[in-house]
Design a protein around this motif. Structure first.
Motif, PDB file in Angstrom:
ATOM      1  N   GLY A 269       0.806  -1.216   0.000  1.00 28.38           N
ATOM      2  CA  GLY A 269       0.000   0.000   0.000  1.00 28.38           C
ATOM      3  C   GLY A 269       0.838   1.264   0.000  1.00 28.38           C
ATOM      4  N   GLY A 270       2.105   1.149  -0.383  1.00 22.69           N
ATOM      5  CA  GLY A 270       2.946   2.337  -0.440  1.00 22.69           C
ATOM      6  C   GLY A 270       3.487   2.754   0.912  1.00 22.69           C
ATOM      7  N   VAL A 271       3.610   1.818   1.861  1.00 28.05           N
ATOM      8  CA  VAL A 271       4.065   2.153   3.211  1.00 28.05           C
ATOM      9  C   VAL A 271       5.458   2.771   3.182  1.00 28.05           C
ATOM     10  CG1 VAL A 271       4.751   1.204   5.440  1.00 28.05           C
ATOM     11  CG2 VAL A 271       2.645   0.431   4.354  1.00 28.05           C
ATOM     12  N   PHE A 272       6.376   2.165   2.425  1.00 25.51           N
ATOM     13  CA  PHE A 272       7.745   2.650   2.344  1.00 25.51           C
ATOM     14  C   PHE A 272       7.771   4.096   1.842  1.00 25.51           C
ATOM     15  CE2 PHE A 272      12.226   1.562   0.525  1.00 25.51           C
ATOM     16  CZ  PHE A 272      12.800   2.294   1.560  1.00 25.51           C
ATOM     17  N   ARG A 273       7.115   4.326   0.722  1.00 31.93           N
ATOM     18  CA  ARG A 273       7.078   5.660   0.135  1.00 31.93           C
ATOM     19  C   ARG A 273       6.399   6.652   1.072  1.00 31.93           C
ATOM     20  NH1 ARG A 273       3.153   8.582  -1.812  1.00 31.93           N
ATOM     21  NH2 ARG A 273       3.533  10.189  -3.391  1.00 31.93           N
ATOM     22  N   ASP A 274       5.239   6.283   1.612  1.00 26.35           N
ATOM     23  CA  ASP A 274       4.478   7.198   2.469  1.00 26.35           C
ATOM     24  C   ASP A 274       5.260   7.568   3.721  1.00 26.35           C
ATOM     25  OD1 ASP A 274       2.472   7.054   0.629  1.00 26.35           O
ATOM     26  OD2 ASP A 274       1.223   5.659   1.767  1.00 26.35           O
ATOM     27  N   GLU A 275       5.976   6.611   4.276  1.00 27.52           N
ATOM     28  CA  GLU A 275       6.750   6.888   5.484  1.00 27.52           C
ATOM     29  C   GLU A 275       7.904   7.840   5.182  1.00 27.52           C
ATOM     30  OE1 GLU A 275       6.771   6.404   9.586  1.00 27.52           O
ATOM     31  OE2 GLU A 275       5.359   5.710   8.058  1.00 27.52           O
ATOM     32  N   LEU A 276       8.536   7.653   4.030  1.00 24.61           N
ATOM     33  CA  LEU A 276       9.611   8.560   3.633  1.00 24.61           C
ATOM     34  C   LEU A 276       9.076   9.972   3.407  1.00 24.61           C
ATOM     35  CD1 LEU A 276      11.603   6.279   1.177  1.00 24.61           C
ATOM     36  CD2 LEU A 276      12.470   7.255   3.305  1.00 24.61           C
ATOM     37  N   VAL A 277       7.951  10.068   2.705  1.00 27.05           N
ATOM     38  CA  VAL A 277       7.356  11.383   2.452  1.00 27.05           C
ATOM     39  C   VAL A 277       6.942  12.048   3.753  1.00 27.05           C
ATOM     40  CG1 VAL A 277       5.388  12.569   1.409  1.00 27.05           C
ATOM     41  CG2 VAL A 277       6.601  10.810   0.114  1.00 27.05           C
ATOM     42  N   ARG A 278       6.362  11.270   4.672  1.00 27.11           N
ATOM     43  CA  ARG A 278       5.867  11.844   5.929  1.00 27.11           C
ATOM     44  C   ARG A 278       6.989  12.326   6.827  1.00 27.11           C
ATOM     45  NH1 ARG A 278       4.594  10.384  11.164  1.00 27.11           N
ATOM     46  NH2 ARG A 278       5.523   8.324  10.937  1.00 27.11           N
ATOM     47  N   ARG A 279       8.102  11.592   6.864  1.00 32.87           N
ATOM     48  CA  ARG A 279       9.173  11.940   7.802  1.00 32.87           C
ATOM     49  C   ARG A 279      10.232  12.847   7.197  1.00 32.87           C
ATOM     50  NH1 ARG A 279      10.378   7.364  12.276  1.00 32.87           N
ATOM     51  NH2 ARG A 279       8.335   6.365  12.350  1.00 32.87           N
ATOM     52  N   VAL A 280      10.504  12.669   5.930  1.00 33.08           N
ATOM     53  CA  VAL A 280      11.573  13.448   5.289  1.00 33.08           C
ATOM     54  C   VAL A 280      11.019  14.704   4.628  1.00 33.08           C
ATOM     55  CG1 VAL A 280      13.416  13.379   3.565  1.00 33.08           C
ATOM     56  CG2 VAL A 280      12.898  11.344   4.916  1.00 33.08           C
ATOM     57  N   GLY A 281       9.790  14.628   4.111  1.00 38.81           N
ATOM     58  CA  GLY A 281       9.220  15.736   3.371  1.00 38.81           C
ATOM     59  C   GLY A 281       9.160  17.058   4.117  1.00 38.81           C
ATOM     60  N   PRO A 282       8.630  17.108   5.344  1.00 39.03           N
ATOM     61  CA  PRO A 282       8.493  18.396   6.035  1.00 39.03           C
ATOM     62  C   PRO A 282       9.806  19.130   6.257  1.00 39.03           C
ATOM     63  CG  PRO A 282       7.095  16.739   7.068  1.00 39.03           C
ATOM     64  CD  PRO A 282       7.948  16.019   6.065  1.00 39.03           C
ATOM     65  N   VAL A 283      10.843  18.424   6.727  1.00 40.67           N
ATOM     66  CA  VAL A 283      12.125  19.111   6.967  1.00 40.67           C
ATOM     67  C   VAL A 283      12.771  19.527   5.653  1.00 40.67           C
ATOM     68  CG1 VAL A 283      13.562  17.017   6.978  1.00 40.67           C
ATOM     69  CG2 VAL A 283      14.255  19.012   8.312  1.00 40.67           C
ATOM     70  N   THR A 284      12.499  18.770   4.582  1.00 38.18           N
ATOM     71  CA  THR A 284      13.039  19.131   3.268  1.00 38.18           C
ATOM     72  C   THR A 284      12.425  20.427   2.768  1.00 38.18           C
ATOM     73  OG1 THR A 284      13.427  16.815   2.696  1.00 38.18           O
ATOM     74  CG2 THR A 284      13.336  18.391   0.881  1.00 38.18           C
ATOM     75  N   THR A 285      11.090  20.504   2.789  1.00 39.75           N
ATOM     76  CA  THR A 285      10.404  21.676   2.244  1.00 39.75           C
ATOM     77  C   THR A 285      10.462  22.877   3.176  1.00 39.75           C
ATOM     78  OG1 THR A 285       8.298  20.845   3.127  1.00 39.75           O
ATOM     79  CG2 THR A 285       8.841  20.282   0.859  1.00 39.75           C
ATOM     80  N   SER A 286      10.561  22.641   4.481  1.00 42.36           N
ATOM     81  CA  SER A 286      10.539  23.753   5.434  1.00 42.36           C
ATOM     82  C   SER A 286      11.908  24.389   5.657  1.00 42.36           C
ATOM     83  CB  SER A 286       9.979  23.280   6.784  1.00 42.36           C
ATOM     84  OG  SER A 286       8.656  22.834   6.656  1.00 42.36           O
TER      85      SER A 286
END
Length: 407
Positions: A269-286
């Motif tokens: 269900g995309g767990v690997f991708r979703d977890e990466l986006v959820r944890r890495v995405g905010p600090v990357t964009t912010s």
């Protein structure tokens, strides 16, 4: 670094984060994606205002190398996130229509970009360099997949037929354009043959070894907190090694970062991708991405363009808009889409955003383009992105029916 330098660096990061949030919020209030405000903030902190004295005061020369390192980390993370956001499953439902639109909005802008490069380099002894010509063509052909996805989400169009076609077309353009840029980087670096040949075993290793291993390993990981942290650690490890590999090959670390994100499997269900986006995405964009904007802004100086420079900006804008718009519009009409939908797609394909700045930054770093053209094409990226929202409203782009299974 000394204690004083560390203190200044941390204070600079706080300034960047604060300005990015403020300018991003202002941009959103004006109906623009936050990335527009963040890019403008980076430019205003550069030499465009006060001859660079403001940036020299806020960001001293002895701290800038550290900011550049963080900017490169942010760039690599951004490209990793871009690869993660390209969902191959969504390409299948609209593959035929999207492929046609992608080709049209890639080939025509590239051709116009080549003509533009020949015009800009007309005074060069022996004519413009082939690397310069190919680079300008590639830069003109880019579409910012991440920014386009945000625009569609903000307007509630991400699950519409038109939104699906636009996202799929932009994803195809991204993959093809990054491959084109890899070839341009190899040409500009003088190692065209061996670098491109080295990409073959690298690509085989990633597609036929690394990806299958990840697909076998992910289902065995329990769905608890500690295991999810392990997923993220493995993802970051793969991102770093892939980026380091392409940098070692002399191409650029952005290609390895993008490819690993692209190949991350969507199992469970995309767990690997979703977890990466959820944890890495905010600090990357912010944090990391705004740092990149500020460092990129140091190379933009609109104050030194002069009348001839703004004339070139107008020419670049005209060709950039016409190439993308006409290419996408004609391709959409050939695919039997309506006039209004074709106009909307032509508008969406013109979004360039940060992706264009990444490409321009690579060209500036390699010496393929100079600071003047870098500033001119940065202006083009801002305008083509900023005009998207108003044009979509003018063309009446609203929520439509959900995506069908096949087109």
């Amino acid at each position: 670094m000394t204690g004083d330098q560390i203190a200044v660096l941390l204070a600079d990061l706080a300034i960047i984060l604060l300005l990015a949030r403020i300018c991003g919020a202002l941009a959103r209030k004006c109906g623009q994606p936050p990335v527009i405000g963040e890019v403008v903030a980076g430019i205003l902190l550069g030499p465009t205002l006060f001859g660079g004295r403001l940036s020299a005061f806020l960001f001293p020369a002895d701290v800038r190398p550290s900011l550049s390192v963080l900017a490169n980390v942010g760039l690599a993370l951004f490209m990793f996130m871009v690869g993660l956001e390209v969902d191959q499953q969504k390409l299948r439902g609209v593959a035929r229509v999207s492929a046609g639109i992608a080709v049209g909005s890639l080939v025509l802008p590239f051709g116009l970009g080549v003509l533009l490069a020949l015009f800009l380099g007309r005074g060069t002894a022996g004519g413009p360099d082939i690397g310069f010509v190919l680079f300008v063509g590639t830069a003109m052909a880019m579409t910012a997949f991440p920014v386009l996805a945000r625009i569609l989400t903000d307007r509630g169009m991400e699950r519409t037929l038109l939104g699906g076609i636009a996202l799929s077309s932009a994803a195809i353009i991204d993959v093809l354009a990054w491959c084109m840029l890899a070839a341009v980087v190899a040409v500009a670096g003088g190692g065209f043959r061996w670098q491109l040949l080295a990409l073959v075993p690298y690509g085989v290793l990633m597609v036929w070894v690394v990806r299958p291993l990840l697909k076998r390993w992910i289902p065995r990981i329990p769905a608890d907190g500690a295991a999810r942290a392990e997923l993220v650690a493995v993802g970051l490890l793969g991102w770093l090694l892939s980026a380091a590999a392409t940098e070692w090959l002399g191409l650029h670390f952005i290609f390895g970062a993008f490819l690993f994100g692209l190949l991350v499997p969507r199992d469970r269900g995309g767990v690997f991708r979703d977890e990466l986006v959820r944890r890495v995405g905010p600090v990357t964009t912010s944090l990391f991405v705004p740092v990149y904007f500020v460092v990129a802004g140091f190379g933009v100086n609109f104050a030194q363009l002069g009348r001839s420079g703004f004339g070139e900006v107008a020419l670049i804008l005209a060709l950039a808009i016409a190439g993308k718009f006409a290419g996408a519009f004609v391709s959409a009409r050939v695919q039997s889409l309506g006039v209004r939908d074709s106009l909307v797609l032509g508008t969406l394909m013109n979004v360039r955003g940060m992706t264009e700045l990444v490409v321009l930054g690579v060209g500036l770093q390699l010496g393929v383009i100079d600071g003047r053209l870098y500033s001119e094409m940065t202006a083009m990226a801002l305008v083509t992105t900023a005009m998207t929202g108003p044009l979509l409203s003018a063309f009446g782009a609203k929520r439509a029916a959900s995506l069908p299974a096949q087109i």
